[in-house]
Design a protein around this motif. Structure first.
Motif, PDB file in Angstrom:
ATOM      1  N   HIS A   1       1.088  -1.245  -0.061  1.00  0.00           N
ATOM      2  CA  HIS A   1      -0.130  -0.105   0.309  1.00  0.00           C
ATOM      3  C   HIS A   1       0.826   0.938   0.168  1.00  0.00           C
ATOM      4  O   HIS A   1      -0.215   2.853  -0.273  1.00  0.00           O
TER       5      HIS A   1
ATOM      6  N   GLU B   1      -0.378   5.809   0.273  1.00  0.00           N
ATOM      7  CA  GLU B   1      -0.592   6.244  -0.929  1.00  0.00           C
ATOM      8  C   GLU B   1      -0.808   5.438  -2.155  1.00  0.00           C
ATOM      9  O   GLU B   1      -0.902   6.209  -3.507  1.00  0.00           O
ATOM     10  N   ALA B   2       0.129   4.269  -2.268  1.00  0.00           N
ATOM     11  CA  ALA B   2      -0.371   3.428  -2.952  1.00  0.00           C
ATOM     12  C   ALA B   2       0.734   3.001  -4.657  1.00  0.00           C
ATOM     13  O   ALA B   2       1.322   4.224  -4.337  1.00  0.00           O
TER      14      ALA B   2
ATOM     15  N   PRO C   1      -5.226   2.705  -2.404  1.00  0.00           N
ATOM     16  CA  PRO C   1      -4.669   3.361  -1.271  1.00  0.00           C
ATOM     17  C   PRO C   1      -4.865   3.660  -0.061  1.00  0.00           C
ATOM     18  O   PRO C   1      -6.238   2.727  -0.342  1.00  0.00           O
TER      19      PRO C   1
END
Length: 237
Positions: free
Chosen positions: A142, A147-148, A165
């Protein structure tokens, strides 16, 4: 007759020689009187010059005696240097021993939170613990700050979407706290996220969720708190 003439002539000669009109006798007297007068005048000039000299010396000596008294100042005070302007020219506010007050800086603009913002009751110690657990177990999928990956909206070759995210920019805040706990414990239905039950305690999972909530913007948290977490239950007949 010759005897008489000779005698009378001699008398006349004597009178002429002894009379006041003879220049020889008067010149000697005049020279003596002139010398006496010149000596007298010279003595008077010397006396006058001596008196003037004494007066000048006395006059020059007086300021030297008065100078210390005129320059003396009371003990404990300091005199201003000649270059310092007189005290009358200084502004009234600048008094000795005082410091001019600095102008008060303008007050910073107060930032008002959203009117419907729910009060966040997130314990700082739980946020800190949850961050440590998240970075150790969840950041690889993640992102370090929730923020992914940039392409998280595009499915992969297997048809699965990358991990979304968790910072409030996706749909993690669409779920209540209870739902989030169950999803972490059991994993996702398609198996994209593994189950963490047995790997993390309930306390650790709860701390991770608290840290995730701390990432959400105020507006997102406010909506989640009112519409998801504390959504009114429908009335039952």
């Amino acid at each position: 007759m010759r005897g008489l003439r000779s005698s009378s002539d001699s008398e006349i000669c004597d009178k002429k020689l002894a009379g006041p009109g003879i220049p020889g006798s008067s010149r000697g007297d005049n020279r003596k009187s002139d010398r006496q007068e010149s000596r007298t005048i010279m003595n008077m000039r010397l006396l006058l010059l001596a008196s003037i000299t004494m007066g000048l010396l006395a006059g020059c000596g007086e300021p030297k005696q008065l100078a210390p008294s005129s320059a003396t100042t009371p003990s404990g005070t300091e005199t201003a240097s000649p270059e310092t302007p007189p005290e009358s020219s200084a502004p009234p506010a600048a008094e000795a021993g005082t410091v001019p007050a600095e102008p008060t800086p303008p007050a910073a603009a107060k930032v008002e939170p959203p009117k419907n913002l729910a009060a966040r009751k997130l314990a700082p110690e739980r946020i800190k613990r949850g961050e440590e657990i998240y970075r150790k177990n969840c950041a690889s999928c993640h992102g370090p700050n929730g923020e992914a990956t940039p392409g998280w909206r595009t499915p992969g070759p297997d048809g699965r979407y990358p991990p979304p995210p968790l910072d409030g920019s996706a749909h993690a805040w669409h779920h209540s706290t209870e739902t989030l706990e169950k999803m972490i414990q059991d994993g996702s239905v398609d198996g994209a996220m593994p189950a963490w039950k047995g790997k993390l305690t309930n306390q650790q999972i709860g701390d991770v969720i608290v840290w995730i909530k701390s990432l959400w913007p105020d507006e997102v948290y406010d909506i989640w708190h009112k519409e998801i977490e504390n959504k009114p239950q429908p009335k039952q007949n």
